[in-house]
Scaffold this motif. Structure first.
Motif, short mmCIF file in Angstrom:
data_model
loop_
_atom_site.label_atom_id
_atom_site.label_comp_id
_atom_site.label_asym_id
_atom_site.label_seq_id
_atom_site.Cartn_x
_atom_site.Cartn_y
_atom_site.Cartn_z
N VAL A 164 2.43 4.77 8.15
CA VAL A 164 1.82 3.58 8.74
C VAL A 164 0.47 3.95 9.36
CG1 VAL A 164 2.10 1.72 10.45
CG2 VAL A 164 4.07 2.49 9.10
N ARG A 165 0.43 5.10 10.03
CA ARG A 165 -0.83 5.58 10.63
C ARG A 165 -1.88 5.78 9.53
NH1 ARG A 165 -2.44 7.69 15.24
NH2 ARG A 165 -0.32 7.80 16.05
N ALA A 166 -1.49 6.38 8.42
CA ALA A 166 -2.43 6.60 7.31
C ALA A 166 -2.91 5.27 6.75
CB ALA A 166 -1.77 7.44 6.22
N PHE A 167 -2.00 4.31 6.63
CA PHE A 167 -2.35 2.98 6.15
C PHE A 167 -3.41 2.35 7.06
CE2 PHE A 167 -1.50 -1.63 6.43
CZ PHE A 167 -1.76 -2.00 5.12
N VAL A 168 -3.17 2.38 8.37
CA VAL A 168 -4.11 1.80 9.32
C VAL A 168 -5.42 2.57 9.29
CG1 VAL A 168 -4.57 1.43 11.79
CG2 VAL A 168 -2.33 0.84 10.84
N ARG A 169 -5.33 3.87 9.22
CA ARG A 169 -6.54 4.72 9.24
C ARG A 169 -7.47 4.42 8.08
NH1 ARG A 169 -10.70 6.33 10.14
NH2 ARG A 169 -11.39 8.46 10.36
N ARG A 170 -6.89 4.04 6.93
CA ARG A 170 -7.72 3.72 5.77
C ARG A 170 -8.45 2.39 5.94
NH1 ARG A 170 -3.33 6.43 2.91
NH2 ARG A 170 -2.15 4.51 2.79
N LEU A 171 -8.05 1.58 6.91
CA LEU A 171 -8.61 0.24 7.05
C LEU A 171 -9.55 0.07 8.24
CD1 LEU A 171 -5.37 -1.76 6.23
CD2 LEU A 171 -7.23 -1.16 4.68
N VAL A 172 -9.58 1.02 9.14
CA VAL A 172 -10.47 0.92 10.30
C VAL A 172 -11.39 2.14 10.32
CG1 VAL A 172 -8.85 -0.50 11.64
CG2 VAL A 172 -8.80 1.98 11.89
N PRO A 173 -12.55 2.01 10.98
CA PRO A 173 -13.56 3.06 10.84
C PRO A 173 -13.28 4.40 11.53
CG PRO A 173 -14.45 1.16 12.03
CD PRO A 173 -13.05 0.83 11.64
N ALA B 25 1.16 -4.04 10.44
CA ALA B 25 -0.10 -3.31 10.62
C ALA B 25 -1.26 -4.07 9.98
CB ALA B 25 0.02 -1.91 10.02
N ARG B 26 -1.02 -4.66 8.83
CA ARG B 26 -2.08 -5.41 8.14
C ARG B 26 -2.58 -6.54 9.05
NH1 ARG B 26 -1.62 -8.08 2.23
NH2 ARG B 26 -1.08 -5.94 1.83
N TYR B 27 -1.64 -7.28 9.64
CA TYR B 27 -2.05 -8.38 10.53
C TYR B 27 -2.75 -7.87 11.78
CZ TYR B 27 0.41 -11.53 7.46
OH TYR B 27 0.80 -12.25 6.36
N LYS B 28 -2.30 -6.74 12.30
CA LYS B 28 -2.95 -6.18 13.48
C LYS B 28 -4.36 -5.70 13.14
CE LYS B 28 -0.45 -7.05 16.84
NZ LYS B 28 -1.03 -7.89 17.90
N VAL B 29 -4.55 -5.13 11.96
CA VAL B 29 -5.90 -4.72 11.54
C VAL B 29 -6.80 -5.95 11.40
CG1 VAL B 29 -7.25 -3.78 9.61
CG2 VAL B 29 -5.24 -2.54 10.44
N LEU B 30 -6.27 -7.01 10.80
CA LEU B 30 -7.07 -8.23 10.66
C LEU B 30 -7.43 -8.81 12.02
CD1 LEU B 30 -5.29 -9.83 7.58
CD2 LEU B 30 -7.59 -8.84 7.64
N ALA B 31 -6.50 -8.77 12.96
CA ALA B 31 -6.79 -9.25 14.32
C ALA B 31 -7.84 -8.36 14.98
CB ALA B 31 -5.51 -9.27 15.16
N ASP C 124 -5.61 2.79 18.47
CA ASP C 124 -5.49 1.52 19.20
C ASP C 124 -4.66 0.52 18.41
OD1 ASP C 124 -7.06 2.60 21.20
OD2 ASP C 124 -8.88 1.51 20.60
N VAL C 125 -4.96 0.39 17.12
CA VAL C 125 -4.23 -0.57 16.28
C VAL C 125 -2.78 -0.14 16.16
CG1 VAL C 125 -4.03 -1.53 13.94
CG2 VAL C 125 -6.28 -1.33 15.02
#
Length: 181
Positions: free
Chosen positions: A27-36, A73-79, A43-44
């Motif tokens: 999940v961390r890797a997924f989020v990491r690929r979507l935020v800078p 995580a996808r929704y949190k990244v979008l938020a 944080d996400v």
């Protein structure tokens, strides 16, 4: 309201924590690929963890925890993107959606590869498996592993190359045997 018996409730907590702990790196890797940045990802991910815990009643021990967590995580990244939208360095939500979809597909493929690697690694005799694992340990000197193997450094690198090739071939066979999803 239906009350879950205490031992069953504790067991659900244990299963949730086991699932969260085992899937958190993905999940961390997924989020990491979507935020800078890593800090943004941290944080996400903290927000994702809170939501997962708040939605504990929706947790299904026999469900796909990773997919559930990555959906949140996808929704949190979008938020997060919406909140950071004024920053020129942030991707727009459509691009993030596209990246998220591709990332989930890649994550699934990486998980299949990881499982195939584990299976193939277990097929190697234990002494060779120990040497192979030893060559990839942090802060290890390859000369020490080569000496332990009874080979010169050059000979050990050749052996290591052959072992990697055998593992790669085995992984290819394992993945070819899996049904397409």
């Amino acid at each position: 309201m239906h009350r879950v018996p205490e031992p069953e409730h504790h067991e659900r907590h244990r299963r949730f924590l086991r699932a969260f702990t085992s899937h958190e790196p993905a999940v961390r890797a997924f989020v990491r690929r979507l935020v800078p940045t890593r800090a943004d990802a941290d944080d996400v991910l903290q927000e994702v963890s809170i939501v997962l815990w708040e939605k504990f009643d929706e947790f299904r021990p026999d469900g796909d925890f990773r997919a559930w967590a990555c959906g949140i995580a996808r929704y949190k990244v979008l938020a997060w993107l919406r909140d950071k939208g004024r920053d020129r360095l942030v991707l727009n939500s459509e691009v993030v959606e596209m990246l998220a979809n591709e990332s989930l597909q890649a994550e699934s493929h990486l998980e299949q590869q990881r499982l195939a690697l584990e299976s193939c690694f277990e097929k190697i005799p234990s002494e060779q498996r120990d040497l192979l694992a030893g060559a990839y340990r942090q802060n290890v000197k390859i000369q020490d592993v080569a000496a332990r193997s009874g080979r010169s450094v050059g000979g050990f690198y050749q052996w290591l190359h052959r072992m990697r090739k055998l593992l790669l071939e085995c992984i290819g066979r394992e993945l070819a045997e899996e049904p397409l999803s």
